[in-house]
Design a protein around this motif. Structure first.
Motif, mmCIF file in Angstrom:
data_model
loop_
_atom_site.group_PDB
_atom_site.id
_atom_site.type_symbol
_atom_site.label_atom_id
_atom_site.label_comp_id
_atom_site.label_asym_id
_atom_site.label_seq_id
_atom_site.Cartn_x
_atom_site.Cartn_y
_atom_site.Cartn_z
ATOM 1 N N GLN A 185 0.917 -1.125 0.102
ATOM 2 C CA GLN A 185 -0.010 0.006 0.102
ATOM 3 C C GLN A 185 0.730 1.413 -0.113
ATOM 4 N N LEU A 213 -5.993 10.394 -10.634
ATOM 5 C CA LEU A 213 -5.059 10.105 -9.619
ATOM 6 C C LEU A 213 -5.188 10.668 -8.341
ATOM 7 N N GLU A 253 -7.763 8.010 -7.097
ATOM 8 C CA GLU A 253 -6.941 7.081 -6.549
ATOM 9 C C GLU A 253 -6.299 7.278 -5.328
ATOM 10 N N LEU A 272 -8.607 6.927 -2.428
ATOM 11 C CA LEU A 272 -8.931 5.600 -2.152
ATOM 12 C C LEU A 272 -7.842 4.814 -1.495
ATOM 13 N N ARG A 296 -7.215 2.553 2.598
ATOM 14 C CA ARG A 296 -6.549 1.238 2.717
ATOM 15 C C ARG A 296 -5.237 1.265 3.387
ATOM 16 N N ALA A 325 -3.779 -5.215 -4.897
ATOM 17 C CA ALA A 325 -3.706 -4.221 -3.847
ATOM 18 C C ALA A 325 -4.444 -2.980 -4.182
ATOM 19 N N ASP A 326 -4.388 -2.733 -5.496
ATOM 20 C CA ASP A 326 -4.912 -1.357 -5.874
ATOM 21 C C ASP A 326 -6.348 -1.487 -5.841
ATOM 22 N N LEU A 330 -5.800 2.095 -12.019
ATOM 23 C CA LEU A 330 -5.207 3.381 -12.201
ATOM 24 C C LEU A 330 -4.232 3.028 -13.231
#
Lengths: 530, 159
Positions: free
Chosen positions: A467, A514, A517, A520, A524, B93-94, B151
């Motif tokens: 992550q 982006l 993203e 998000l 996590r 994981a994304d 992405l």
């Protein structure tokens, strides 16, 4: 102001600022060796006069938080006290490479075995080189019976005077020599000139890096972040090894000091052996250390700090240079520079006006009854005991500093939240300067998050690492998209008739994507570290 | 007299210095170290076989495996298969896949990657594990609440 001159001066000033904290530590350690440990204690600390001195000097070097400039006063003291030349070079090379902070940071950069492998390889290099150097130089053990005699407050004062005098003497001069390398590179190399010079499997990459690394001065933490960027971009691992050994371990001042102390010819041979061993080893590790799953990006920003920070044709004023420097120098470095300046001013006074007074302080016998009274807490303690406690304290301080530098995950996540908000709001409001300023800050916090967690829980799960990696990857893409959008904006403003080569709408769409993203990923990342 | 002896030394030193400076400058300027004129030079190019999501990864792995079966493959097909296996944990994981469900993907990917790189087991012997990996990716993809686009997709991003 000329762009080349201004760029060189900026790199020089940035180098001085980053060297300041570790330089103070180096001066302090040299003072301890001189007035507390003395020749006998220092020789014992660095492993005596046998072969053991090489690995022991390497180990001591790994523990002390100094850089390749901070190591200079220590090297001078080691030579004065008759340490074996091989052990001196082993310490000179290994001390700037790693310290507890940078080693921990390094472990998050790639697969840990790479950093551990680099550390062990550096041990191999310094051992080989130390043995060669011992054969090439003439060395006689000195009489170690002359222990330092001053004690108490006088000794503390003398240590302080010593630090100030050294700063205004040979150590200060050698520091300027070391930083001149940065000035030279900053002046000569155009902005971004090294971005595509060290590509993976490029047969010349390790050699090119080795040549550029010689005039470089790099503190350990900077090198670690550069290694991280190189691995993230899939650049040449061999070039990364050359950067570590020749960029962080050695600078122009180290070479000058060795040449002054042992002669030009032996130094040339020593350096040729060092260069050959390092470059040879770099080619050996080039293929095995390529990180799996990383797609080569075709460039790296890791070496932008050695090229001119200004674009050619840019109008540069003194005020602009000062404002750019103020942006790039952090609080710790500012405090370090402040202390160095104060110490240097004091050193000038000590050298010119207080010379006789210091001599008297060193030679005069203690006459007061208080000093000879050994009742209660006033017990005689050997200088060696005091010196060793100071060194142990310094190492303990390094450990504490690790915990302070890498805060607990909860605190880091809060800092990341603030930095992320700045990045995202900068991107959404098209305030690109703000976003570009905060992106590296957020990246830095993501590294600290990993190290801080590992330090406290002795564990770092692959999902957490993934992550954090994803966040950094998205930030990198966002940085590029923002740079493209800024460039397109400038081009269209400069000449509205000419259509920009960059599709602004596509860049803006990518920035928005982006942004979403990264938002998000935030959840996590936070969930995995809580 | 003294001055006349030291002057040539200084001149030689200066000449050497300028020579070194010239060599350094020439080295940097003859190489690929010119100032970047376009920011497109440092774009992150995505490889064409980068998967859009876990389902796409599973499909692409299946394709590569079929190509290898028909013996029509080149070494590049094998390399692309390895790439896809390595990238799958990142693609997984994304997404909103929970950590306990991500771990089996990561572990199987690591095992397969280890054997494919070391070549200690033939691809035929790994086939069952690769098939299991494909199923795992498909099942995990089906569990996702929102099948959002990755992405890293090579597809053009819709506004």
């Amino acid at each position: 102001m000329d762009v080349m001159l201004a760029g060189g001066l900026m790199r020089f000033a940035q180098g001085l600022a980053s060297a300041a904290p570790t330089m103070i530590v180096g001066l302090f350690i040299a003072g301890l060796l001189r007035y507390y440990l003395g020749p006998a204690g220092t020789i014992r600390l660095f492993g005596g006069n046998g072969l053991r001195s090489l690995p022991q000097s390497w180990l001591i070097g790994m523990l002390l938080p100094v850089c390749s400039i901070g190591v200079i006063p220590i090297l001078r003291e080691m030579r004065r006290m008759g340490i074996r030349p091989g052990a001196i070079t082993a310490f000179a090379l290994s001390a700037p490479l790693f310290n507890p902070l940078s080693l921990l940071y390094g472990l998050t950069l790639s697969r840990p075995y790479v950093i551990v492998g680099f550390a062990l390889a550096s041990l191999g290099v310094v051992t080989v080189l130390g043995m060669v150097w011992d054969r090439m130089t003439v060395w006689k053990p000195i009489d170690t019976s002359t222990e330092p005699e001053v004690i108490g407050l006088r000794r503390i004062a003398l240590t302080f005077f010593y630090m100030a005098r050294e700063l205004c003497g040979p150590t200060g001069g050698l520091t300027l020599v070391a930083l001149s390398g940065l000035f030279l590179l900053g002046s000569l190399l155009p902005h971004g000139a090294l971005q595509s010079s060290v590509e993976q499997l490029d047969p010349l990459a390790p050699l090119k890096m080795a040549v550029v690394a010689i005039p470089i001065y790099a503190p350990p933490m900077l090198t670690m972040s550069q290694l991280g960027m190189m691995f993230a971009h899939g650049n040449s691992p061999g070039a990364a090894f050359c950067l570590l050994l020749l960029g962080t371990g050695v600078n122009l001042a180290t070479l000058c000091w060795i040449a002054f102390s042992y002669g030009i010819k032996p130094t040339l041979i020593w350096f040729t052996v060092l260069f050959t061993v390092v470059v040879g080893f770099a080619y050996v590790v080039e293929r095995p250390l390529i990180p799996p799953g990383v797609e080569p990006a075709g460039h790296t920003h890791a070496f932008d700090v050695y090229t001119n920070p200004l674009h050619s044709g840019q109008s540069v004023t003194a005020a602009f240079v000062v404002s750019k420097l103020a942006e790039s120098i952090g609080l710790v470095e500012r405090i370090g520079v402040g202390v160095l300046v104060a110490l240097a001013i004091f050193g000038l006074v000590v050298r010119n006006k207080m010379h006789h007074w210091i001599e008297r302080l060193q030679t005069e016998k203690i006459k007061t009854s208080k000093a000879t009274d050994q009742s209660g807490w006033n017990r005689p303690v050997s200088p060696r005991a005091v010196g060793l406690i100071c060194l142990a304290g310094l190492i303990a301080f390094s450990v504490v500093a690790c915990y302070a530098y890498y805060p607990p995950p909860g605190e880091v996540l809060e800092e990341m939240r603030i930095a992320r908000t700045e990045v995202l709001s900068g991107a959404v409001s098209r305030d690109y300067e703000r976003a570009l300023h905060w992106i590296p800050v957020l990246e830095e916090w993501s590294r600290k998050l990993e190290v801080g967690y590992a330090l406290r829980y002795f564990d770092l799960r692959p999902y957490q690492q993934m992550q954090a990696h994803l966040l950094r990857k998205k930030l990198e893409l966002l940085e590029h998209a923002i740079e493209h959008a800024s460039q397109a904006n400038k081009q269209s403003r400069g000449n509205p008739a000419n259509k920009s080569e960059i599709d602004l709408d596509q860049e803006l769409r990518e920035i928005d994507q982006l942004r979403s993203e990264i938002s998000l990923n935030a959840k996590r990342l936070a969930d995995s570290f809580r | 007299m003294r001055q006349s002896q030291t002057m040539p030394k200084v001149a030689i030193l200066l000449n050497r210095w300028w020579a070194a400076l010239f060599v350094l400058t020439a080295t940097f300027h003859l190489g690929c170290v010119a100032e970047k004129e376009s920011l497109h030079e440092m774009d992150h190019e995505l490889p064409p076989h980068w998967p859009l999501n876990m389902d796409d990864a599973a499909q692409k792995i299946q394709q590569k495996l079929s190509l290898i079966e028909t013996k029509e493959s080149l070494e590049t097909t094998r390399e692309e298969l390895l790439d896809l296996i390595e990238w799958s944990p990142e693609v997984a994981a994304d997404t909103d896949l929970a950590e306990p469900e991500w771990i089996p993907i990561y572990e199987l990917s690591e095992t397969l990657r280890h054997h494919l790189v070391a070549k200690d087991i033939s691809l035929d012997d790994c086939r069952d594990d690769i098939e299991r990996f494909i199923v795992l990716l498909r099942e995990s993809h089906a569990k996702l609440p929102n099948l959002n686009l990755n992405l890293n997709s090579t597809e053009e991003v819709k506004p």
